[in-house]
Design a protein around this motif. Structure first.
Motif, PDB file in Angstrom:
ATOM      1  N   ILE A  46       0.803  -1.222   0.000  1.00 38.29           N
ATOM      2  CA  ILE A  46       0.000   0.000   0.000  1.00 38.29           C
ATOM      3  C   ILE A  46       0.841   1.280   0.000  1.00 38.29           C
ATOM      4  N   ASP A  47       0.695   2.045  -1.058  1.00 39.43           N
ATOM      5  CA  ASP A  47       1.156   3.451  -1.143  1.00 39.43           C
ATOM      6  C   ASP A  47       2.625   3.686  -0.790  1.00 39.43           C
ATOM      7  N   MET A  48       3.508   2.772  -1.206  1.00 44.09           N
ATOM      8  CA  MET A  48       4.944   2.992  -0.947  1.00 44.09           C
ATOM      9  C   MET A  48       5.482   3.969  -2.000  1.00 44.09           C
TER      10      MET A  48
ATOM     11  N   ASP B  62       5.801  10.263  -2.391  1.00 45.81           N
ATOM     12  CA  ASP B  62       5.072  11.273  -1.624  1.00 45.81           C
ATOM     13  C   ASP B  62       4.935  10.919  -0.137  1.00 45.81           C
ATOM     14  N   PHE B  63       5.030   9.664   0.189  1.00 44.44           N
ATOM     15  CA  PHE B  63       4.929   9.278   1.609  1.00 44.44           C
ATOM     16  C   PHE B  63       6.266   8.876   2.212  1.00 44.44           C
ATOM     17  N   CYS B  64       7.229   8.553   1.343  1.00 44.94           N
ATOM     18  CA  CYS B  64       8.471   7.943   1.848  1.00 44.94           C
ATOM     19  C   CYS B  64       9.747   8.708   1.491  1.00 44.94           C
TER      20      CYS B  64
ATOM     21  N   GLY C 291       8.331  15.076  -0.180  1.00 45.74           N
ATOM     22  CA  GLY C 291       7.020  14.562  -0.573  1.00 45.74           C
ATOM     23  C   GLY C 291       5.901  15.070   0.332  1.00 45.74           C
ATOM     24  N   PHE C 292       4.702  14.600   0.026  1.00 47.19           N
ATOM     25  CA  PHE C 292       3.494  15.004   0.764  1.00 47.19           C
ATOM     26  C   PHE C 292       3.656  14.772   2.272  1.00 47.19           C
ATOM     27  N   GLY C 293       4.113  13.571   2.638  1.00 49.87           N
ATOM     28  CA  GLY C 293       4.229  13.213   4.061  1.00 49.87           C
ATOM     29  C   GLY C 293       5.117  14.172   4.813  1.00 49.87           C
TER      30      GLY C 293
ATOM     31  N   ARG D 155       6.022  17.177   3.887  1.00 52.19           N
ATOM     32  CA  ARG D 155       5.493  18.544   3.853  1.00 52.19           C
ATOM     33  C   ARG D 155       4.306  18.744   4.783  1.00 52.19           C
ATOM     34  N   LEU D 156       3.693  17.634   5.193  1.00 50.28           N
ATOM     35  CA  LEU D 156       2.635  17.751   6.214  1.00 50.28           C
ATOM     36  C   LEU D 156       3.259  17.954   7.599  1.00 50.28           C
ATOM     37  N   GLY D 157       4.601  17.907   7.656  1.00 47.29           N
ATOM     38  CA  GLY D 157       5.293  18.144   8.922  1.00 47.29           C
ATOM     39  C   GLY D 157       5.768  16.874   9.602  1.00 47.29           C
TER      40      GLY D 157
ATOM     41  N   ARG E 287      -1.471   3.025  -5.202  1.00 47.73           N
ATOM     42  CA  ARG E 287      -0.941   4.397  -5.148  1.00 47.73           C
ATOM     43  C   ARG E 287      -2.105   5.337  -4.864  1.00 47.73           C
ATOM     44  N   GLU E 288      -1.911   6.223  -3.899  1.00 48.62           N
ATOM     45  CA  GLU E 288      -2.926   7.251  -3.658  1.00 48.62           C
ATOM     46  C   GLU E 288      -2.593   8.460  -4.532  1.00 48.62           C
ATOM     47  N   GLY E 289      -3.599   8.992  -5.220  1.00 49.47           N
ATOM     48  CA  GLY E 289      -3.321  10.176  -6.027  1.00 49.47           C
ATOM     49  C   GLY E 289      -4.520  10.590  -6.845  1.00 49.47           C
TER      50      GLY E 289
ATOM     51  N   GLY F  47      -8.795   7.612  -2.853  1.00 50.39           N
ATOM     52  CA  GLY F  47      -9.074   7.701  -1.420  1.00 50.39           C
ATOM     53  C   GLY F  47      -8.010   7.007  -0.595  1.00 50.39           C
ATOM     54  N   LYS F  48      -8.306   6.837   0.661  1.00 52.83           N
ATOM     55  CA  LYS F  48      -7.380   6.146   1.561  1.00 52.83           C
ATOM     56  C   LYS F  48      -7.516   4.631   1.395  1.00 52.83           C
ATOM     57  N   GLY F  49      -8.733   4.160   1.187  1.00 51.68           N
ATOM     58  CA  GLY F  49      -8.944   2.722   1.010  1.00 51.68           C
ATOM     59  C   GLY F  49      -8.702   2.310  -0.434  1.00 51.68           C
TER      60      GLY F  49
ATOM     61  N   GLY G   7       2.790  -1.702   3.974  1.00 51.56           N
ATOM     62  CA  GLY G   7       2.853  -0.372   3.367  1.00 51.56           C
ATOM     63  C   GLY G   7       2.557   0.733   4.364  1.00 51.56           C
ATOM     64  N   VAL G   8       2.144   1.880   3.822  1.00 50.55           N
ATOM     65  CA  VAL G   8       1.955   3.069   4.664  1.00 50.55           C
ATOM     66  C   VAL G   8       0.617   3.753   4.383  1.00 50.55           C
ATOM     67  N   THR G   9       0.167   4.526   5.370  1.00 48.07           N
ATOM     68  CA  THR G   9       0.547   4.510   6.763  1.00 48.07           C
ATOM     69  C   THR G   9      -0.414   3.574   7.491  1.00 48.07           C
ATOM     70  N   THR G  10       0.080   2.988   8.568  1.00 42.30           N
ATOM     71  CA  THR G  10      -0.668   1.919   9.235  1.00 42.30           C
ATOM     72  C   THR G  10      -2.087   2.338   9.606  1.00 42.30           C
ATOM     73  N   HIS G  11      -2.210   3.541  10.173  1.00 42.16           N
ATOM     74  CA  HIS G  11      -3.524   3.948  10.694  1.00 42.16           C
ATOM     75  C   HIS G  11      -4.395   4.620   9.643  1.00 42.16           C
ATOM     76  N   VAL G  12      -3.823   4.957   8.494  1.00 39.65           N
ATOM     77  CA  VAL G  12      -4.612   5.679   7.482  1.00 39.65           C
ATOM     78  C   VAL G  12      -4.936   4.724   6.317  1.00 39.65           C
ATOM     79  N   CYS G  13      -4.038   4.620   5.330  1.00 42.44           N
ATOM     80  CA  CYS G  13      -4.410   3.838   4.138  1.00 42.44           C
ATOM     81  C   CYS G  13      -4.400   2.333   4.383  1.00 42.44           C
ATOM     82  N   VAL G  14      -3.513   1.854   5.253  1.00 44.21           N
ATOM     83  CA  VAL G  14      -3.513   0.409   5.530  1.00 44.21           C
ATOM     84  C   VAL G  14      -4.794   0.044   6.276  1.00 44.21           C
TER      85      VAL G  14
ATOM     86  N   ALA H 211       3.765   4.198  10.442  1.00 48.33           N
ATOM     87  CA  ALA H 211       3.115   5.509  10.494  1.00 48.33           C
ATOM     88  C   ALA H 211       4.207   6.501  10.873  1.00 48.33           C
ATOM     89  N   TYR H 212       3.966   7.765  10.643  1.00 49.05           N
ATOM     90  CA  TYR H 212       4.993   8.757  10.985  1.00 49.05           C
ATOM     91  C   TYR H 212       5.184   8.823  12.498  1.00 49.05           C
ATOM     92  N   ASP H 213       4.109   8.562  13.220  1.00 48.56           N
ATOM     93  CA  ASP H 213       4.143   8.614  14.681  1.00 48.56           C
ATOM     94  C   ASP H 213       4.015   7.177  15.202  1.00 48.56           C
TER      95      ASP H 213
HETATM   96  N1  TIU Z   1      -1.279   6.351   2.201  1.00 49.69           N
HETATM   97  C1  TIU Z   1      -1.714   7.027   3.248  1.00 49.69           C
HETATM   98  O1  TIU Z   1      -1.715   6.540   4.366  1.00 49.69           O
HETATM   99  N2  TIU Z   1      -2.121   8.341   3.032  1.00 49.69           N
HETATM  100  C2  TIU Z   1      -2.013   9.342   3.957  1.00 49.69           C
HETATM  101  O2  TIU Z   1      -2.409  10.467   3.688  1.00 49.69           O
HETATM  102  N3  TIU Z   1      -1.434   9.024   5.141  1.00 49.69           N
HETATM  103  C3  TIU Z   1      -1.126   9.871   6.157  1.00 49.69           C
HETATM  104  O3  TIU Z   1      -0.709   9.385   7.215  1.00 49.69           O
HETATM  105  N4  TIU Z   1      -1.220  11.173   5.995  1.00 49.69           N
END
Ligand code: TIU
Length: 226
Positions: A24-26, A29-31, A35-37, A39-41, A72-74, A133-135, A158-165, A188-190
């Motif tokens: 999932i979503d490797m 932008d996330f890794c 990338g997005f991840g 830049r979200l801080g 891929r999320e996009g 989407g996330k799913g 894949g990433v992130t455990t609590h969101v797209c996974v 996950a980032y956290d």
């Molecule tokens: N792929 C995925 O998990 N998308 C996100 O936006 N994750 C975040 O943790 N932001």
């Protein structure tokens, strides 16, 4: 004969011929830096750290002839498939979907940030699902694709455990798939978000499925032939 994997809350049994590895979503932008991840801080070191683990899973799955699916999320370049609510919230966080960045426009299909990291690039014959989407089931043909191949068991990494996974796991569980989440191949980032998400999977007798370590799953996959 079913393969038997050491897992929680109890052993996970699976038929390799009816199993798919879902990565999932490797994506950069996330890794990757810029990338997005990031830049979200977020600190992206946890999502980078699982790249070699997933590389090992891909080797094992390819060798065993398993179905491999990458997601891929996009969004489309005109962002017509991006809900305004998602767009607005991304802008509030300083990483607007579609904004230009060091790896092209954020979370836009065809841009470098949207690509899967080079180490995990899909090979010929593997499926890539683009999802808005996330799913991975929402607004994609993943369900029919898996049903048509008789897939019943999903191995999620894949990433992130609590969101797209997790979103994909919940969608899959409601559709009747038997899901195993690999806790050392998700991130996950956290760390607290990751740990809570892993714990939730296996609560209440495995409310969403099972969790295991990658080595246990690869051992089970290997042992089925011996
Ligand atoms: N792929 C995925 O998990 N998308 C996100 O936006 N994750 C975040 O943790 N932001």
């Amino acid at each position: 004969m079913k393969a038997v994997c050491e897992a929680l809350p109890y052993v996970f049994e699976f038929e390799a011929s009816r199993t798919a590895l879902i990565v999932i979503d490797m994506q950069n932008d996330f890794c990757s830096p810029g990338g997005f991840g990031e830049r979200l801080g977020n600190d992206i070191s946890p999502t980078r750290a699982i790249i070699p683990v997933i590389s090992g899973l891909l080797d094992a799955a390819r060798e065993a002839g398993l179905l491999v699916v990458h997601t891929r999320e996009g969004h489309l370049p005109d962002l017509s498939d991006c809900p305004p609510a998602k767009l607005e919230r991304s802008r509030r966080q300083g990483a607007g979907i579609g904004d230009p960045g060091p790896m092209g426009r954020i979370l836009v299909r065809g841009e470098r940030g949207h690509d899967i990291v080079p180490e995990l690039r899909p090979i010929e014959g593997e499926i890539v699902i683009d999802k808005p989407g996330k799913g991975a089931f929402y607004a994609t043909h993943l369900d029919s694709l898996l049903l048509n191949r008789g897939i019943e068991y999903l191995i999620l990494c894949g990433v992130t455990t609590h969101v797209c996974v997790h979103t994909t796991l919940r969608e899959a569980n409601d559709r009747g798939y038997r899901c195993l989440v690999l806790e050392d191949a998700t991130a996950a980032y956290d760390r607290a978000d990751h740990e809570a998400a892993v714990r939730m999977v296996r609560q209440q007798g495995g409310i969403f499925g099972w969790t295991a370590f990658s080595s246990s799953w690869m051992e089970a996959l290997h042992a089925k032939d011996n």
